[in-house]
Design an enzyme around this catalytic site. Structure first.
Site, mmCIF file in Angstrom:
data_model
loop_
_atom_site.group_PDB
_atom_site.id
_atom_site.type_symbol
_atom_site.label_atom_id
_atom_site.label_comp_id
_atom_site.label_asym_id
_atom_site.label_seq_id
_atom_site.Cartn_x
_atom_site.Cartn_y
_atom_site.Cartn_z
ATOM 1 N N SER A 1 0.799 -1.226 0.000
ATOM 2 C CA SER A 1 0.000 0.000 0.000
ATOM 3 C C SER A 1 0.833 1.278 0.000
ATOM 4 C CB SER A 1 -0.968 0.019 1.187
ATOM 5 O OG SER A 1 -0.269 0.182 2.403
ATOM 6 N N LYS B 1 0.504 4.468 6.799
ATOM 7 C CA LYS B 1 -0.140 5.358 5.827
ATOM 8 C C LYS B 1 0.276 6.801 6.099
ATOM 9 C CE LYS B 1 -3.061 2.175 4.137
ATOM 10 N NZ LYS B 1 -2.283 0.972 4.431
#
Length: 129
Positions: free
Chosen positions: A28, A64
């Site tokens: 990701s 993230k």
């Protein structure tokens, strides 16, 4: 959150007791050159909007870019194949920010990339055990 091993530092690292390391699982964050199998070093420190950090959401840890906006937390991946994770104010009890990304250690080359260069690190060699 079970220990996977140890990171040895040879050099100068300010406040090493504030650091923790995780092994990355998934893709990701490949837009930021953070790949599956890499090791990330995190610092227990305040995270500014747009900085990368590790967050525990419903018992799962995710890496993230973190944005606080309008009473919610938005966790944004750097791989366009994934959608951001939005945590509403009412769901904040189910998450916890572990730390801000300081460096990555490539699983393939062993190269160390620092994200916060003003951290006072000098002549640092890192070994993963």
């Amino acid at each position: 959150e079970d220990p996977l091993g140890y990171v040895q530092f040879f050099g100068t690292v300010p406040r090493p007791d504030e650091l923790l390391a995780f092994q990355v699982v998934g893709d990701s964050m490949i837009g930021d050159e953070i790949h599956d199998g890499d090791c990330v070093l995190l610092r227990h420190a305040e995270i500014q909007n747009g900085q990368i950090g590790a967050v525990v959401v419903d018992g799962e840890t995710t890496l993230k870019r973190i944005y606080r906006e309008h009473g919610l937390l938005r966790l944004v991946p750097s791989n366009p194949r994934y959608e951001p994770i939005v945590i509403l104010q009412s769901e904040m009890d189910s998450c916890r920010i572990l730390g801000r990304l300081e460096a990555t250690i490539s699983n393939l080359s062993g190269e160390v990339v620092w994200f916060n260069t003003s951290n006072g690190v000098s002549d640092l060699t890192i070994f993963l055990n």
